[in-house]
Structure formats: structure tokens, C-alpha cells
Scaffold this active site. Structure first.
Site, short mmCIF file in Angstrom:
data_model
loop_
_atom_site.label_atom_id
_atom_site.label_comp_id
_atom_site.label_asym_id
_atom_site.label_seq_id
_atom_site.Cartn_x
_atom_site.Cartn_y
_atom_site.Cartn_z
N GLY A 12 1.03 -1.31 -0.17
CA GLY A 12 -0.63 0.30 0.04
C GLY A 12 1.17 1.23 -0.13
O GLY A 12 1.60 1.49 0.51
N PHE A 74 1.93 -8.49 -5.55
CA PHE A 74 2.55 -9.33 -6.66
C PHE A 74 2.35 -10.68 -5.42
O PHE A 74 3.85 -11.10 -5.12
CB PHE A 74 3.72 -9.19 -7.29
N ASP A 129 0.13 2.41 8.08
CA ASP A 129 -0.90 2.01 9.85
C ASP A 129 0.31 1.57 11.21
O ASP A 129 -0.09 1.03 11.78
CB ASP A 129 -0.64 0.39 9.30
N GLY A 187 -10.94 13.97 19.75
CA GLY A 187 -11.69 14.30 21.28
C GLY A 187 -12.99 13.66 21.46
O GLY A 187 -13.72 13.23 21.61
#
EC number: 2.7.1.11
Length: 321
Positions: A12, A74, A129, A187
Site C-alpha cells: 500500500g 504480487f 498503519d 476528542g
């Protein structure tokens, strides 16, 4: 002695990858090396999509999101015969070493090339991530965090106006760093993290108690893949009799102009990766810990090292509710 190196991005995409590519290319050229770009990751390597790069090849890319080299999945790379062909292609170009920018799957590819064919590889952590071991931050995480917080801020505006409960699904797979950090900065009233068991019933009861106390709206931040957030929204609305909507941020978190932090981090890591190869240190991955650049054995990063869950951050968020 290394004379030619190649660089690819895999898996990614993440904002700041271009800065890392630029760091690799220009620092290598400054040391008299030739640099080659491999387009579309390991897929492009297998199909010989390799082109020599100059300093002008990476001009005006530091501010661009994504990766100008492209990326691709791949799965065929798991085949030893495919990896052998990839090494043959690299050597046919006279390439002596490879820099791989990506996540843990990309690291696995670099590990196999190093182990099986004694081909020097260095990994640079590039994923929003923030789930790669051996580093405090991965390239792209900070930009994705800013994107997620901006989305939460916008959701809060409309949730407040309509007395609505909003569920926002945030990327991260099995690592909730992005969710927890975005929720604290935005928040959010509730956080559902992948590292702890998701107690749906307890979440709904907490919301019910808050509404009884007069709360007009709320935002729930949840890490992707834990549940169907649209179904969860319908269940909450039916139970607490309060309008509830789900928003999936999705791939918008991967795009956009990289923030200054990711541009600097990518640049530093790119230069450091080249320095490791010049020192003959193949089979390593780059990281940043306590603001200092470090390197670890790529095998250890994959097999032995584990990122610590931000349990203290999650506990803190409950005190801020």
C-alpha cells in the site's frame, strides 16, 4: 564494492514515499553510485520495469503523495522460482543492492532475497498503519493521522448539529495506533481498538448511559476489520433510539500531500539506507527510535520484534471522556 543500487516501493502506498525515494536517489548519486528505479514494486521487478534515475528524475516529488514509482500486489513473489528470476534480472542490469520501501509484506520479500540469494537489501518502513517493528514511526503515518483527525473534526460539526452518533472507521489492520491517536486528537468519546476484545454490548450500554445523562452527540472511532460498521450503526440506533451513521474513511487516508514530518522522515531514512549499503550492511531495515535513526536485522523485525500496543494511551483517553 557497490556501484549500482535499485529502489522500489511495494504494498500500500503512503504519503512520504516519494521523499524516501528522493533521499535514496540523491544521496546515492552524491556518493558516485548509479541508481535505478523499479516501477510497480516486485511485480515490476519480475517484468523488468527498470529505469535508470537521475537527480532530475526525483525533482518536484517531495511534496507529492503516493509513489511516483508506483506499487502493486504480487502474490506470485512467494514462488522461489519467481524470486530467482527477479535476482537474475537485477544482476543482468549490474545492480548490486536493493532498497525496498513498504510494510511487513515488502520486508518479507527483501528478507527472502537476502537469505536465498545473498542479495543485499535494506528495508524502509512505508505504511500508514504504523505496524512495522523496529521503528517508532513509519513513513505516511503522521500524514494519515492528520487526515483522520480532520475528518473527525468535520464529523463532529455535523454530528453536533443533528444530535447524531457517528462511527468512523479508521485504517490500521491489526494495529490501532492510527485509530487511538486520531481519536485522542479528535476528542472521540469511544475507541474500539483491534488489540482488545470488542464488547459490542458494553459499548451500547455506555452510549445509553451517556444519553440518559444528556449527551447530545458522540463519535466512536473503530479500527477497520473489527465489524460491519454500518450494521453496528443500525444496531446502536435501534437500541438507543438516537440517529447513528457510519463513515468509512478508507483509502482517503493514504492520499494527499505528505506533512513536513513525513517528508523529513522519508528523506532521513532514504539517506540512511544508502549509508548502510555503502557500509556493506545488507539484510537490515531502517527505523527511528527516540528521534534517532537505527537499523535492525530485517529477519528480527519480521520474526521476533513486536510493536507495543498503546494501552496507556487508550487508558488515558477514557480519563478524557
Amino acid at each position: 564494492m557497490i556501484k549500482k543500487i535499485a529502489v522500489l516501493t511495494s504494498g500500500g502506498d503512503a504519503p512520504g514515499m516519494n521523499a524516501a525515494i528522493r533521499g535514496v536517489v540523491r544521496s546515492a548519486l552524491s556518493e558516485g553510485l548509479e541508481v535505478y528505479g523499479i516501477y510497480e514494486g516486485y511485480y515490476g521487478l519480475y517484468h523488468n520495469k527498470i529505469q535508470q534515475l537521475t537527480r532530475y528524475s526525483v525533482s518536484d516529488i517531495i511534496n507529492r503523495g503516493g509513489t511516483f514509482l508506483g506499487s502493486a500486489r504480487f502474490p506470485e513473489f512467494k514462488d522461489p522460482a519467481v524470486r530467482e528470476k527477479c535476482v537474475e534480472i537485477l544482476r543482468s542490469h549490474g545492480i548490486d543492492a536493493l532498497v525496498v520501501i513498504g510494510g511487513d509484506g515488502s520486508y518479507m520479500g527483501a528478507k527472502l532475497l537476502t537469505e536465498e540469494h545473498d542479495f543485499p537489501c535494506v528495508g524502509i518502513p512505508g505504511t500508514i498503519d504504523n505496524d512495522v517493528a523496529g521503528t517508532d514511526y513509519t513513513i505516511g503515518y503522521q500524514t494519515a493521522l492528520e487526515t483522520a483527525v480532520e475528518a473527525i473534526d468535520r464529523l463532529r460539526d455535523t454530528s453536533s448539529s443533528h444530535k447524531r452518533i457517528s462511527i468512523v472507521e479508521i485504517m490500521g489492520r491489526h494495529c490501532s495506533d492510527l485509530t487511538i491517536s486520531a481519536a485522542i486528537a479528535g476528542g472521540c468519546e469511544y475507541i474500539v481498538a483491534s488489540e482488545i476484545e470488542f464488547n459490542r454490548e458494553e459499548l451500547i450500554k455506555q452510549i445509553e448511559r451517556a444519553i440518559i445523562k444528556g449527551k447530545r452527540h458522540a463519535i466512536i472511532a473503530i479500527t477497520e476489520l473489527l465489524c460491519d460498521v454500518n450494521e453496528l450503526a443500525r444496531e446502536i440506533e435501534a437500541r438507543v433510539k438516537h440517529e447513528t451513521r457510519a463513515t468509512i474513511l478508507g483509502h482517503i487516508q493514504r492520499g494527499g500531500t505528505p506533512c513536513a514530518f513525513d517528508r523529513i522522515l522519508g528523506s532521513r531514512m532514504g539517506v540512511y539506507a544508502v549509508d548502510l549499503l555503502l557500509q556493506g550492511k545488507g539484510g537490515y531495515c531502517v527505523g527511528i527510535q527516540n528521534e534517532q535513526l537505527v537499523h535492525h536485522d530485517i529477519i528480527d523485525a519480521i520474526n521476533n520484534m513486536r510493536r507495543e500496543f498503546k494501552a496507556d494511551w487508550l487508558a488515558m483517553s477514557k480519563r478524557l471522556d
